[in-house]
Scaffold this active site. Structure first.
Site: not given
Length: 607
Positions: A2, A50, A377
């Site tokens: 958000c 949101r 990663g």
């Protein structure tokens, strides 16, 4: 994921300032495309955008709990990966929950533990809590600074937001960059707490700010600690595997489609293998994406990349059984000025990674058509010692940030600016000295181990934040939540204290990570040397970038003032295949800078 904003003012009535709050909140629409909300009171207003990931129907924000002594309201960005355990504990302590969201868990955790809620959270988060019982604001950022959070102090309070653009939207804030801010931009060294724009700062990783009528107080709740490592190599490898498995398992929780970013390198392949195994146990199939380029088949190895990603990624896909897609980009997309404009606007700053930012944005845009959450990663090279310079004796003896030479094309900066007004060499030397001075010595540690601990420390605290910010900005520009399991602070802390002799016990980069996951990967992938983020080898792309820089020179754009005009003019006349990497990097920088100057029209004060 958000976007959050807020304004605290103890000497004015903010109920009359809804339009300003709305304008600040609107800057976060990309971060939160699914819903928006605001909360207004006389001295505190909070905004929220949101992106729904957990409990799609619940979790609406700003979230409020009314108490007999006043409301407690939170605007929150991120994920608390241990929210289920915390919810169970809070229920045992008498709390009742209306939703199944982690947002409510964090808010009720604050009601139970107060400021100490920070010590209970595992995840990536940035939040603001207005405590109406005491008229104070709590600003809290996760341990490694995965999620951004900025603050600007005013005469009677503060402004805050997930991005600096939210604060710049306030009419009282001027878009000014001073000498210190510009040095950080051009130096490629992230100083925790700095925000480039004058008057702004970041909430530092692992830090809480408490704002009340008495001012702003800072509390550090977590930092990398230096301690002796007692586990032997076998035990260490086993513990790293356990931490990785736990982190990946926690970060697979989502109520929306989820995927993995797979390059075919050790880091992303390890996460893919771990995630695929866990998802298979749950009866689900992992989905993976790899970025590639429309380019000639004759891949040309260079100092950054010895091999293409696609063949190794395919081996991983076949080995662990994922549903896979290659996202192919061509030079027209990468060089599109509108793409660059979107990318610079997302970052709020120039001097990023140029073409690498553009391709990452386009990759995320394509992935967002299929998934809302992705695992990446990020953090492995900084944590486990993966960059080539970690293993160069010459670099190890040099007291400076080893990545700067690679990233900053100082040869093409305007000399009087770089060496005179900004004094970049002096700035970088001071930043190195100040950074390593924060690191306590370990009794009995020899000079080489100390130096390598310094290397690991500066990478985690001064290099990784830049990469995390880049990934956050490019992903949130398209409403994609990217999670980074290797940046679990428990794992980073554990590996940080392993001695360098153990980190490189087999004479290779990332020895401990490789040993921890070797059994899950194809041998070719487990043994693959470090390869950098892929860049296109299409000469048509270089030619188009040259053309655009030539236009800036012809138009006498303000951005050119910061570079060596003669060197740029000569470079745009070169054949694309003859250009060195730092020249290409300078092209990217001058183009990004031109866009930033046009978008933000900042006042730059270098004296």
């Amino acid at each position: 994921m958000c976007g959050i904003v807020g304004w605290i003012a103890f000497q004015r009535d903010l109920t009359r300032e809804r339009s300003t709050l709305d304008a600040m909140t609107a800057t976060m629409v990309c971060r939160g495309p699914d819903a928006g909300g605001t909360w207004v009171s006389p001295h505190a207003v909070l905004g929220h955008r949101r992106l729904s990931v957990i409990d799609l129907e619940g979790g609406v924000q700003p979230m409020t709990v009314d108490t007999p002594d006043g409301p407690v309201v939170m605007t929150y960005s991120g994920e608390a990966y241990n929210f289920r355990e915390l919810r169970d504990e809070l229920r045992r302590r008498g709390h009742e929950f209306r939703t199944s969201s982690d947002t409510e868990v964090v808010l009720r955790g604050y009601l139970e533990w107060g400021e100490a809620v920070a010590d209970h959270l595992l995840g990536m988060f940035a939040l603001g809590i207005w405590d109406g019982r005491t008229d104070r604001l709590i600003l809290l950022r996760d341990q490694l600074g995965i999620k951004p959070l900025y603050v600007y102090e005013t005469e009677d309070g503060v402004l805050f937001g997930s991005e600096t653009k939210a604060i710049l939207a306030h009419p009282a804030v001027e878009a000014v960059v001073d000498r210190d801010g510009f040095r950080e931009l051009m130096g490629y060294v992230k100083e925790p707490g700095q925000a480039t724009w004058k008057g702004m700062r970041e909430v530092k990783p692992g830090t809480m700010l408490i704002v009340d009528r008495g001012g702003v107080r800072e509390r550090v709740y977590w930092r990398l600690e230096v301690d002796e490592h007692h586990d032997d190599t076998e035990t260490t490898v086993r513990r790293i595997r356990e931490l990785l498995e736990d982190s990946v398992s926690r970060q697979l929780v989502a109520d929306v489609p989820l995927c993995l970013l797979l390059s075919g390198g050790l880091d992303s392949s390890a996460l893919t293998a771990l995630a695929a195994r866990k998802l298979t146990e749950e009866g689900r199939q992992a989905r993976t994406f790899t970025v590639d380029f429309e380019q000639p088949d004759d891949f040309r190895a260079d100092e950054l990349r010895g091999s293409p990603d696609a063949p190794f990624a395919r081996e991983v896909v076949d080995h662990v059984g994922t549903l896979h897609s290659d996202i192919k980009l061509d030079h027209r997309e990468l060089a599109d000025p509108e793409v660059r404009r979107t990318v610079v606007a997302a970052r709020d700053l120039p001097f990023g990674f140029g073409e690498g930012d553009n391709s990452l944005y386009l990759l995320f845009k394509a992935i967002r058509e299929h998934s809302t959450v992705a695992l990446s990663g990020e953090g492995a090279d900084e944590t486990f010692g993966g960059y080539p310079w970690f293993h160069s004796p010459a670099v190890q003896q040099t007291a400076t940030f080893p990545w700067v030479k690679r990233l900053a094309p100082t040869r093409l900066y305007e000399p009087e600016l770089a060496l005179g007004a900004l004094d970049l060499p002096g700035y970088l030397a001071q930043r190195w000295s100040d950074t390593v001075a924060q690191l306590p010595s370990l009794p009995g540690e020899d000079a080489h181990e100390r130096r390598m601990r310094e290397f690991c420390f500066v990478h985690v605290t001064s290099a990784l934040p830049t990469l995390l910010d880049r990934k956050d900005r490019m992903s949130m520009a398209v409403g994609l939540e990217v999670r980074v399991p290797i940046c679990d602070h428990r794992l980073v802390q554990y590996v940080f204290n392993t001695p360098w002799s153990m980190k490189a016990f087999d004479g290779r980069e990332k020895s401990l990570l490789r040993a921890a996951v070797r059994d899950m990967l194809p041998a070719s992938v487990a043994e693959r040397p470090k390869a950098g983020y892929p860049l296109t080898q299409e000469l048509d792309y270089v030619g188009e970038v040259q053309r655009q820089v030539g236009e800036l020179l012809s138009d006498d754009h303000r951005a050119v003032e910061f570079f060596d005009r003669a060197a740029l003019t000569e470079a745009v006349r070169e054949k694309p295949e003859a250009l060195e990497r730092d020249t290409r990097d300078a092209f990217e920088q001058v183009l990004d800078l031109s866009v930033w100057l046009d978008l933000y029209r900042p006042t730059i004060k270098l004296s």
